[in-house]
Design a protein around this motif. Sequence first.
Motif, PDB file in Angstrom:
ATOM      1  N   ILE A  21       1.034  76.389   9.101  1.00 30.83           N
ATOM      2  CA  ILE A  21       2.376  76.169   9.622  1.00 30.83           C
ATOM      3  C   ILE A  21       3.058  77.177  10.177  1.00 30.83           C
ATOM      4  O   ILE A  21       3.673  77.185  11.265  1.00 30.83           O
ATOM      5  N   ASP A  22       2.834  78.523   9.691  1.00 33.94           N
ATOM      6  CA  ASP A  22       3.157  79.688  10.066  1.00 33.94           C
ATOM      7  C   ASP A  22       4.569  79.986  10.258  1.00 33.94           C
ATOM      8  O   ASP A  22       5.064  80.544  11.254  1.00 33.94           O
ATOM      9  N   ILE A  23       5.368  79.557   9.276  1.00 33.42           N
ATOM     10  CA  ILE A  23       7.091  79.444   9.559  1.00 33.42           C
ATOM     11  C   ILE A  23       7.247  80.760   9.720  1.00 33.42           C
ATOM     12  O   ILE A  23       8.408  80.952  10.243  1.00 33.42           O
ATOM     13  N   ILE A  24       6.826  81.862   8.938  1.00 33.91           N
ATOM     14  CA  ILE A  24       7.410  83.221   9.267  1.00 33.91           C
ATOM     15  C   ILE A  24       6.953  83.762  10.465  1.00 33.91           C
ATOM     16  O   ILE A  24       7.815  84.360  11.222  1.00 33.91           O
ATOM     17  N   GLY A  25       6.089  83.392  10.992  1.00 31.13           N
ATOM     18  CA  GLY A  25       5.602  83.717  12.422  1.00 31.13           C
ATOM     19  C   GLY A  25       6.338  83.014  13.362  1.00 31.13           C
ATOM     20  O   GLY A  25       6.397  83.617  14.500  1.00 31.13           O
ATOM     21  N   SER A  26       6.909  81.865  13.058  1.00 34.28           N
ATOM     22  CA  SER A  26       7.608  81.267  14.052  1.00 34.28           C
ATOM     23  C   SER A  26       9.246  81.710  14.062  1.00 34.28           C
ATOM     24  O   SER A  26       9.934  81.218  14.679  1.00 34.28           O
ATOM     25  N   MET A  89      -3.253  84.738  15.046  1.00 33.34           N
ATOM     26  CA  MET A  89      -2.409  85.359  13.873  1.00 33.34           C
ATOM     27  C   MET A  89      -2.687  87.121  14.104  1.00 33.34           C
ATOM     28  O   MET A  89      -2.072  87.784  13.988  1.00 33.34           O
ATOM     29  N   ILE A  90      -4.233  87.140  13.595  1.00 34.46           N
ATOM     30  CA  ILE A  90      -4.771  88.631  13.367  1.00 34.46           C
ATOM     31  C   ILE A  90      -4.726  89.483  14.796  1.00 34.46           C
ATOM     32  O   ILE A  90      -4.198  90.566  14.509  1.00 34.46           O
ATOM     33  N   LEU A  91      -5.116  88.902  15.960  1.00 36.88           N
ATOM     34  CA  LEU A  91      -5.146  89.730  17.212  1.00 36.88           C
ATOM     35  C   LEU A  91      -3.663  89.882  17.820  1.00 36.88           C
ATOM     36  O   LEU A  91      -3.380  90.654  18.868  1.00 36.88           O
ATOM     37  N   GLY A  92      -2.861  88.845  17.778  1.00 37.47           N
ATOM     38  CA  GLY A  92      -1.670  88.857  18.251  1.00 37.47           C
ATOM     39  C   GLY A  92      -1.932  88.297  19.659  1.00 37.47           C
ATOM     40  O   GLY A  92      -1.064  88.699  20.783  1.00 37.47           O
ATOM     41  N   LEU A 160      12.985  91.614   6.980  1.00 37.06           N
ATOM     42  CA  LEU A 160      11.522  92.007   7.257  1.00 37.06           C
ATOM     43  C   LEU A 160      11.492  92.766   8.551  1.00 37.06           C
ATOM     44  O   LEU A 160      10.540  93.940   8.660  1.00 37.06           O
ATOM     45  N   GLY A 161      12.286  92.653   9.786  1.00 40.45           N
ATOM     46  CA  GLY A 161      12.052  93.352  10.943  1.00 40.45           C
ATOM     47  C   GLY A 161      11.158  92.809  11.669  1.00 40.45           C
ATOM     48  O   GLY A 161       9.965  91.997  11.146  1.00 40.45           O
ATOM     49  N   SER A 162      10.931  93.302  12.816  1.00 41.40           N
ATOM     50  CA  SER A 162       9.539  92.612  13.576  1.00 41.40           C
ATOM     51  C   SER A 162       8.250  93.294  12.889  1.00 41.40           C
ATOM     52  O   SER A 162       7.235  92.411  13.110  1.00 41.40           O
ATOM     53  N   GLN A 163       8.413  94.377  12.538  1.00 35.58           N
ATOM     54  CA  GLN A 163       7.012  95.148  12.008  1.00 35.58           C
ATOM     55  C   GLN A 163       6.527  94.339  10.804  1.00 35.58           C
ATOM     56  O   GLN A 163       5.503  93.796  10.489  1.00 35.58           O
ATOM     57  N   GLY A 164       7.442  94.030  10.054  1.00 34.95           N
ATOM     58  CA  GLY A 164       7.208  93.026   8.564  1.00 34.95           C
ATOM     59  C   GLY A 164       6.655  91.843   8.979  1.00 34.95           C
ATOM     60  O   GLY A 164       5.809  91.394   8.317  1.00 34.95           O
ATOM     61  N   ILE A 165       7.415  91.130   9.819  1.00 36.44           N
ATOM     62  CA  ILE A 165       6.840  89.860  10.444  1.00 36.44           C
ATOM     63  C   ILE A 165       5.431  89.659  10.748  1.00 36.44           C
ATOM     64  O   ILE A 165       4.508  89.053  10.607  1.00 36.44           O
ATOM     65  N   SER A 166       5.041  90.895  11.719  1.00 37.09           N
ATOM     66  CA  SER A 166       3.818  91.103  12.100  1.00 37.09           C
ATOM     67  C   SER A 166       2.775  91.348  11.198  1.00 37.09           C
ATOM     68  O   SER A 166       1.696  90.903  11.102  1.00 37.09           O
ATOM     69  N   VAL A 167       2.929  92.056  10.094  1.00 35.74           N
ATOM     70  CA  VAL A 167       2.051  92.426   9.070  1.00 35.74           C
ATOM     71  C   VAL A 167       1.938  90.998   8.443  1.00 35.74           C
ATOM     72  O   VAL A 167       0.581  90.880   8.060  1.00 35.74           O
ATOM     73  N   ILE A 168       3.047  90.350   7.935  1.00 33.63           N
ATOM     74  CA  ILE A 168       2.670  89.128   7.269  1.00 33.63           C
ATOM     75  C   ILE A 168       1.729  88.142   7.708  1.00 33.63           C
ATOM     76  O   ILE A 168       0.797  87.679   7.412  1.00 33.63           O
ATOM     77  N   ARG A 169       2.152  88.198   9.333  1.00 30.11           N
ATOM     78  CA  ARG A 169       1.175  87.184  10.143  1.00 30.11           C
ATOM     79  C   ARG A 169      -0.310  87.739  10.286  1.00 30.11           C
ATOM     80  O   ARG A 169      -1.179  86.816   9.918  1.00 30.11           O
TER      81      ARG A 169
END
Length: 193
Positions: A21-26, A89-92, A160-169
């Motif tokens: 679902i990746d709601i954090i990434g969304s 998710m890993i490679l962005g 989280l900021g954009s960096q935090g969201i990126s790490v979680i993804r």
Amino acid sequence: MLKVFDVRQIFTAGMVLFAVIDIIGSIPIIIDLRKKLGHIQSEKASVVAGIIMVVFLFVGKEILNLIGIDVNSFAVAGSFILFFLALEMILGISLYKDDAPETASIVPLAFPLIAGAGTLTSLVSLQAEYEMANIIVAIFINIIFVYLVLKSSAKIEKVLGSQGISVIRKIFGVILLAIAVKLFAENIQSLFS
């Protein structure tokens, strides 16, 4: 009835659904929708997504049988989808891109953002491994989390900021990749035996 509920199965199925679902990434998409349209129907989107997932959990297998596909074949196909979602998710990177939604109604949020093709494929794939009751509990837990994220997306972005969201993804991408490999390995054997 109590033997059906298995905390390990609920946790694993819940993690698979959470990653897919990746709601954090969304959150960036959700924030963008909120900025463009002013309001997101969090309750309605969450309930409709939950209904879509539960209905597909029950009738998805019958639909597959109707068109002559067994669950193991679908699970192997689902493992490929999970694999590519994990790579995104890993490679962005973006391997598949939908057109940007025009309204923040049920259609872009509940389907395909929350209950999209990856989620529905995962549900049928999970049936090959886990008890139905445990998957339903995992869906319910994820829908509650989805609702909370939709309701407080702006606050989450600030914390989280954009960096935090990126790490979680990326973390959930690695978990999803491992699950895809396990799902493939377990179901490919059934196809050849």
